[in-house]
Design a protein around this motif. Structure first.
Motif, mmCIF file in Angstrom:
data_model
loop_
_atom_site.group_PDB
_atom_site.id
_atom_site.type_symbol
_atom_site.label_atom_id
_atom_site.label_comp_id
_atom_site.label_asym_id
_atom_site.label_seq_id
_atom_site.Cartn_x
_atom_site.Cartn_y
_atom_site.Cartn_z
ATOM 1 N N TYR A 45 -5.777 43.415 46.186
ATOM 2 C CA TYR A 45 -6.052 42.952 44.821
ATOM 3 C C TYR A 45 -6.349 44.131 43.899
ATOM 4 C CZ TYR A 45 -7.804 40.199 40.940
ATOM 5 O OH TYR A 45 -7.967 39.644 39.710
ATOM 6 N N GLN A 46 -7.065 45.111 44.420
ATOM 7 C CA GLN A 46 -7.414 46.280 43.606
ATOM 8 C C GLN A 46 -6.156 47.026 43.157
ATOM 9 O OE1 GLN A 46 -9.708 49.265 45.701
ATOM 10 N NE2 GLN A 46 -10.531 50.105 43.813
ATOM 11 N N PHE A 47 -5.146 47.094 44.034
ATOM 12 C CA PHE A 47 -3.936 47.828 43.696
ATOM 13 C C PHE A 47 -2.952 46.985 42.896
ATOM 14 C CE2 PHE A 47 0.336 49.439 44.389
ATOM 15 C CZ PHE A 47 0.159 50.764 44.032
ATOM 16 N N GLN A 48 -2.757 45.711 43.299
ATOM 17 C CA GLN A 48 -1.740 44.872 42.684
ATOM 18 C C GLN A 48 -2.256 44.051 41.503
ATOM 19 O OE1 GLN A 48 1.726 45.710 45.081
ATOM 20 N NE2 GLN A 48 1.453 44.537 43.224
ATOM 21 N N SER A 49 -3.575 43.969 41.340
ATOM 22 C CA SER A 49 -4.202 43.132 40.304
ATOM 23 C C SER A 49 -3.865 41.655 40.500
ATOM 24 C CB SER A 49 -3.772 43.579 38.897
ATOM 25 O OG SER A 49 -4.166 44.913 38.666
ATOM 26 N N GLU A 50 -3.582 41.276 41.717
ATOM 27 C CA GLU A 50 -3.343 39.891 42.104
ATOM 28 C C GLU A 50 -3.475 39.803 43.622
ATOM 29 O OE1 GLU A 50 0.656 38.873 40.876
ATOM 30 O OE2 GLU A 50 1.385 40.849 41.425
ATOM 31 N N ASN A 51 -3.881 38.631 44.120
ATOM 32 C CA ASN A 51 -4.000 38.495 45.564
ATOM 33 C C ASN A 51 -2.634 38.244 46.188
ATOM 34 O OD1 ASN A 51 -3.414 35.677 45.375
ATOM 35 N ND2 ASN A 51 -5.576 35.246 44.931
ATOM 36 N N VAL A 52 -2.580 38.220 47.522
ATOM 37 C CA VAL A 52 -1.299 38.093 48.227
ATOM 38 C C VAL A 52 -0.587 36.801 47.839
ATOM 39 C CG1 VAL A 52 -0.224 37.810 50.482
ATOM 40 C CG2 VAL A 52 -2.009 39.526 50.166
ATOM 41 N N LYS A 53 -1.335 35.696 47.798
ATOM 42 C CA LYS A 53 -0.730 34.403 47.479
ATOM 43 C C LYS A 53 -0.092 34.422 46.092
ATOM 44 C CE LYS A 53 -1.769 29.451 47.492
ATOM 45 N NZ LYS A 53 -2.824 28.429 47.705
ATOM 46 N N ASP A 54 -0.793 34.985 45.116
ATOM 47 C CA ASP A 54 -0.259 35.049 43.752
ATOM 48 C C ASP A 54 0.931 36.011 43.664
ATOM 49 O OD1 ASP A 54 -2.098 33.234 42.838
ATOM 50 O OD2 ASP A 54 -3.501 34.731 42.088
ATOM 51 N N TYR A 55 0.878 37.093 44.462
ATOM 52 C CA TYR A 55 1.973 38.069 44.490
ATOM 53 C C TYR A 55 3.256 37.407 44.984
ATOM 54 C CZ TYR A 55 4.475 42.406 45.724
ATOM 55 O OH TYR A 55 5.398 43.423 45.824
ATOM 56 N N VAL A 56 3.154 36.665 46.094
ATOM 57 C CA VAL A 56 4.322 35.983 46.657
ATOM 58 C C VAL A 56 4.842 34.931 45.684
ATOM 59 C CG1 VAL A 56 5.127 34.477 48.510
ATOM 60 C CG2 VAL A 56 3.643 36.419 49.046
ATOM 61 N N ARG A 57 3.932 34.168 45.089
ATOM 62 C CA ARG A 57 4.337 33.128 44.144
ATOM 63 C C ARG A 57 5.065 33.745 42.947
ATOM 64 N NH1 ARG A 57 -0.380 31.295 42.811
ATOM 65 N NH2 ARG A 57 -0.473 29.594 44.313
ATOM 66 N N ARG A 58 4.539 34.849 42.434
ATOM 67 C CA ARG A 58 5.167 35.498 41.270
ATOM 68 C C ARG A 58 6.576 35.986 41.616
ATOM 69 N NH1 ARG A 58 5.665 40.712 39.685
ATOM 70 N NH2 ARG A 58 4.074 41.525 41.105
ATOM 71 N N LEU A 59 6.743 36.644 42.765
ATOM 72 C CA LEU A 59 8.062 37.143 43.138
ATOM 73 C C LEU A 59 9.056 36.003 43.319
ATOM 74 C CD1 LEU A 59 7.343 40.082 45.620
ATOM 75 C CD2 LEU A 59 7.706 40.159 43.155
ATOM 76 N N ARG A 60 8.608 34.891 43.891
ATOM 77 C CA ARG A 60 9.487 33.726 44.045
ATOM 78 C C ARG A 60 9.931 33.196 42.684
ATOM 79 N NH1 ARG A 60 6.015 30.190 48.412
ATOM 80 N NH2 ARG A 60 6.565 31.342 50.318
ATOM 81 N N LEU A 61 8.973 33.084 41.759
ATOM 82 C CA LEU A 61 9.286 32.543 40.441
ATOM 83 C C LEU A 61 10.183 33.490 39.649
ATOM 84 C CD1 LEU A 61 5.823 30.996 39.523
ATOM 85 C CD2 LEU A 61 7.966 29.739 39.854
ATOM 86 N N GLU A 62 9.975 34.795 39.804
ATOM 87 C CA GLU A 62 10.813 35.745 39.093
ATOM 88 C C GLU A 62 12.234 35.755 39.656
ATOM 89 O OE1 GLU A 62 8.625 39.406 39.222
ATOM 90 O OE2 GLU A 62 7.239 38.773 37.642
ATOM 91 N N LYS A 63 12.346 35.542 40.962
ATOM 92 C CA LYS A 63 13.672 35.415 41.574
ATOM 93 C C LYS A 63 14.352 34.151 41.063
ATOM 94 C CE LYS A 63 15.779 36.170 46.120
ATOM 95 N NZ LYS A 63 16.286 37.508 45.802
ATOM 96 N N ALA A 64 13.575 33.083 40.924
ATOM 97 C CA ALA A 64 14.115 31.836 40.380
ATOM 98 C C ALA A 64 14.532 32.023 38.926
ATOM 99 C CB ALA A 64 13.068 30.730 40.492
ATOM 100 N N ALA A 65 13.748 32.777 38.159
ATOM 101 C CA ALA A 65 14.068 33.026 36.753
ATOM 102 C C ALA A 65 15.404 33.749 36.615
ATOM 103 C CB ALA A 65 12.956 33.838 36.095
ATOM 104 N N PHE A 66 15.666 34.692 37.506
ATOM 105 C CA PHE A 66 16.948 35.408 37.478
ATOM 106 C C PHE A 66 18.093 34.443 37.777
ATOM 107 C CE2 PHE A 66 20.314 38.151 39.149
ATOM 108 C CZ PHE A 66 20.349 39.136 38.180
ATOM 109 N N GLU A 67 17.837 33.498 38.701
ATOM 110 C CA GLU A 67 18.848 32.493 39.040
ATOM 111 C C GLU A 67 19.138 31.597 37.831
ATOM 112 O OE1 GLU A 67 20.805 31.361 42.860
ATOM 113 O OE2 GLU A 67 19.750 33.085 42.088
ATOM 114 N N ILE A 68 18.088 31.203 37.129
ATOM 115 C CA ILE A 68 18.244 30.365 35.938
ATOM 116 C C ILE A 68 19.013 31.123 34.856
ATOM 117 C CG2 ILE A 68 16.978 29.271 34.048
ATOM 118 C CD1 ILE A 68 14.727 28.699 36.102
ATOM 119 N N LYS A 69 18.695 32.379 34.708
ATOM 120 C CA LYS A 69 19.293 33.222 33.663
ATOM 121 C C LYS A 69 20.782 33.476 33.898
ATOM 122 C CE LYS A 69 18.949 38.067 32.150
ATOM 123 N NZ LYS A 69 18.149 39.311 32.256
#
Length: 286
Positions: A45-69
């Motif tokens: 969290y100190q390095f990423q400014s987000e916990n592991v669960k939020d990190y994985v969720r964000r990467l999934r959503l950003e991958k989905a955003a690229f698919e939508i785009k």
């Protein structure tokens, strides 16, 4: 620049990013970090400014955003592929993370596409049809160093060679030269989607599978597939703009669609006194 303590994140990044569909237990990831679950969670969290669960969720959503785009796939299909059981749940999470609904996000890029001019958009960079070809690229392993932050802070091959000092021991042990190696950069995130301060840019060299990984470096596999190769003769500082035009203006008029895999760049000529030559490789859907 990663500190010594932060270097243990490489195996964690590798496990998470190689299989975003998995749900990772904190204890499992902590084991690879050699820290206790509590200390690992705090350090991540100190390095990423987000916990592991939020990190994985964000990467999934950003991958989905690229698919939508970049595709016309149904939003429900993209939602299910992203691990959501309903379009409603996906929409709620998407809006929370990107500040816009999936439907509005797609409409935004559909509007932009109405003024797209395809290959002509690349002419201002001196790119011609002879600079573009399709190649079958085999999978390869990349020993890499990660930079996190805006692409503009490290566009292309690093001017500050100290960023690559973590490779020195590997070169020495393998009796290889820094200048003889084939250097590759991977743009892991789309600036239209990802917070600039969280953009991942990896740079490294292809290596055999069985290689000892030095401290401060990671190992990833770049998936083999057909890729569109575009040769660029420009200063590295202009590469972010080139990427934007290729993805948002060229590909919508191209006869093949982009695959949802990170593009990579190969630095053919990187003499600081001359105009660089860089090959960009974009994954294509079958």
């Amino acid at each position: 620049m990663l500190s010594k303590k932060d270097k243990i994140l490489y195996p964690i990044w590798g496990k998470i990013e190689n299989d975003l569909s998995r749900e990772f237990a904190l204890n499992e990831l902590a084991f690879f970090s050699t820290y206790s679950p509590w200390h690992f969670h705090r350090m991540f969290y100190q390095f990423q400014s987000e916990n592991v669960k939020d990190y994985v969720r964000r990467l999934r959503l950003e991958k989905a955003a690229f698919e939508i785009k970049t595709t016309s796939f149904p939003l429900l299909e993209i939602a299910l592929e992203s691990g959501y059981t309903s379009q409603e749940a996906f929409t709620k999470a998407f809006r929370k993370n990107l500040g816009i609904t999936p439907a509005a996000y797609r409409k935004k890029f559909q509007i932009q596409k109405s003024e797209i001019i395809g290959l002509k958009a690349l002419a201002k960079f001196g790119i011609e049809s002879k600079d573009i070809s399709i190649k079958q690229i085999s999978s390869f392993n990349l020993l890499y160093k990660r930079h996190i932050g805006p692409y503009e802070l490290m566009p292309g091959f690093p001017k500050d060679r100290s960023f690559l000092s973590s490779f020195d021991d590997w070169f020495g042990k393998n009796k290889k030269s820094h200048n003889e190696e084939k250097w590759i950069g991977i743009s892991q995130d789309d600036p239209d989607i990802t917070d600039p301060n969280k953009i991942r840019f990896d740079i490294g060299i292809p290596i055999p599978y069985r290689t000892e990984i030095p401290e401060g470096l990671g190992l990833q596999t770049v998936q083999g597939c057909e890729r569109l190769q575009i040769r660029v003769r420009l200063e590295y500082e202009k590469l972010p703009e080139v990427y934007s035009v290729i993805i948002n203006e060229f590909f919508p008029k191209f006869h093949r669609r982009l695959a949802n895999l990170a593009p990579f760049e190969v630095y053919l000529k990187r003499d600081p006194k001359k105009i660089p030559i860089t090959d960009l490789y974009f994954a294509l859907r079958e």
